[in-house]
Design a protein around this motif. Sequence first.
Motif, PDB file in Angstrom:
ATOM      1  N   ALA A  53      25.823  -8.902  20.265  1.00  0.00           N
ATOM      2  CA  ALA A  53      24.821 -10.076  20.149  1.00  0.00           C
ATOM      3  C   ALA A  53      24.913 -10.809  18.875  1.00  0.00           C
ATOM      4  O   ALA A  53      25.215 -10.139  17.821  1.00  0.00           O
ATOM      5  CB  ALA A  53      23.340  -9.926  20.598  1.00  0.00           C
ATOM      6  N   CYS A  54      25.035 -12.265  19.096  1.00  0.00           N
ATOM      7  CA  CYS A  54      24.863 -13.027  17.849  1.00  0.00           C
ATOM      8  C   CYS A  54      26.042 -12.753  16.709  1.00  0.00           C
ATOM      9  O   CYS A  54      25.390 -12.427  15.607  1.00  0.00           O
ATOM     10  CB  CYS A  54      23.376 -13.028  17.259  1.00  0.00           C
ATOM     11  SG  CYS A  54      22.152 -13.383  18.655  1.00  0.00           S
ATOM     12  N   GLY A  67      26.274 -21.085  21.078  1.00  0.00           N
ATOM     13  CA  GLY A  67      26.319 -21.728  22.050  1.00  0.00           C
ATOM     14  C   GLY A  67      27.789 -22.260  22.794  1.00  0.00           C
ATOM     15  O   GLY A  67      27.763 -22.795  23.846  1.00  0.00           O
ATOM     16  N   VAL A  68      28.620 -21.419  22.026  1.00  0.00           N
ATOM     17  CA  VAL A  68      30.136 -21.931  22.368  1.00  0.00           C
ATOM     18  C   VAL A  68      30.886 -20.412  22.991  1.00  0.00           C
ATOM     19  O   VAL A  68      30.817 -19.613  21.878  1.00  0.00           O
ATOM     20  CB  VAL A  68      30.944 -22.522  21.406  1.00  0.00           C
ATOM     21  CG1 VAL A  68      32.250 -23.022  21.879  1.00  0.00           C
ATOM     22  CG2 VAL A  68      30.360 -23.814  21.104  1.00  0.00           C
ATOM     23  N   LEU A  69      31.364 -20.354  23.989  1.00  0.00           N
ATOM     24  CA  LEU A  69      32.203 -19.261  24.144  1.00  0.00           C
ATOM     25  C   LEU A  69      33.637 -19.861  24.051  1.00  0.00           C
ATOM     26  O   LEU A  69      34.142 -20.580  24.816  1.00  0.00           O
ATOM     27  CB  LEU A  69      31.852 -18.912  25.789  1.00  0.00           C
ATOM     28  CG  LEU A  69      32.694 -17.852  26.462  1.00  0.00           C
ATOM     29  CD1 LEU A  69      32.635 -16.247  25.981  1.00  0.00           C
ATOM     30  CD2 LEU A  69      32.390 -17.779  27.992  1.00  0.00           C
ATOM     31  N   ARG A  70      34.524 -18.842  23.463  1.00  0.00           N
ATOM     32  CA  ARG A  70      35.730 -19.149  23.352  1.00  0.00           C
ATOM     33  C   ARG A  70      36.615 -17.803  23.447  1.00  0.00           C
ATOM     34  O   ARG A  70      36.063 -16.722  23.149  1.00  0.00           O
ATOM     35  CB  ARG A  70      35.995 -19.884  22.211  1.00  0.00           C
ATOM     36  CG  ARG A  70      36.355 -19.062  20.889  1.00  0.00           C
ATOM     37  CD  ARG A  70      36.921 -20.032  19.749  1.00  0.00           C
ATOM     38  NE  ARG A  70      37.496 -19.220  18.904  1.00  0.00           N
ATOM     39  CZ  ARG A  70      37.122 -18.881  17.759  1.00  0.00           C
ATOM     40  NH1 ARG A  70      35.934 -19.066  17.220  1.00  0.00           N
ATOM     41  NH2 ARG A  70      37.676 -17.821  17.220  1.00  0.00           N
ATOM     42  N   LYS A  75      22.457 -19.579  21.424  1.00  0.00           N
ATOM     43  CA  LYS A  75      23.005 -18.731  22.681  1.00  0.00           C
ATOM     44  C   LYS A  75      24.161 -18.061  21.767  1.00  0.00           C
ATOM     45  O   LYS A  75      25.104 -18.673  21.338  1.00  0.00           O
ATOM     46  CB  LYS A  75      23.378 -19.415  23.727  1.00  0.00           C
ATOM     47  CG  LYS A  75      23.957 -18.583  24.635  1.00  0.00           C
ATOM     48  CD  LYS A  75      24.186 -19.359  25.954  1.00  0.00           C
ATOM     49  CE  LYS A  75      24.998 -18.396  27.139  1.00  0.00           C
ATOM     50  NZ  LYS A  75      23.829 -17.634  27.905  1.00  0.00           N
ATOM     51  N   GLY A  76      23.835 -16.567  21.676  1.00  0.00           N
ATOM     52  CA  GLY A  76      24.836 -15.865  21.162  1.00  0.00           C
ATOM     53  C   GLY A  76      25.258 -14.513  21.927  1.00  0.00           C
ATOM     54  O   GLY A  76      26.002 -13.814  21.209  1.00  0.00           O
ATOM     55  N   CYS A  77      24.549 -14.785  23.155  1.00  0.00           N
ATOM     56  CA  CYS A  77      25.070 -13.529  24.170  1.00  0.00           C
ATOM     57  C   CYS A  77      24.628 -14.095  25.498  1.00  0.00           C
ATOM     58  O   CYS A  77      23.928 -15.157  25.588  1.00  0.00           O
ATOM     59  CB  CYS A  77      24.448 -12.310  23.753  1.00  0.00           C
ATOM     60  SG  CYS A  77      22.619 -12.397  23.841  1.00  0.00           S
TER      61      CYS A  77
END
Length: 114
Positions: A11-12, A34-37, A58-60
């Motif tokens: 997380a995070c 907040g970004v999934l890459r 958002k980190g997870c």
Amino acid sequence: MKFYFLSTCSACPEQYDVFRANGELCGYVRLRWGVLRADYPNIDGDSIYVENFGDDFKGCFDSEEERQEYISKIALEYQRVIIGEIPTNITDDDVSYEILTDPSELEERLKYVK
């Protein structure tokens, strides 16, 4: 094609190193700010998948269902990049993955790979 997503932080950010079934490191996935890459072939590579959740904190992933939804999309994208254009007879069911939380799990899965 099979992929192993080895969690390197839960997380995070939530992040993973991605390995092919032959043991080759082929990617890096991170959810932070907040970004999934997803990067290929490693953390310094090109981003091949990006999802902006619009939530800077958002980190997870919020649930296991959400995690599975996005990891499956990313696994399919890694397959597309590695193979090139996916032949028309290849479906989403032809890509598989496991999410692992301990390096020993990866070692166990790869111990017979030559």
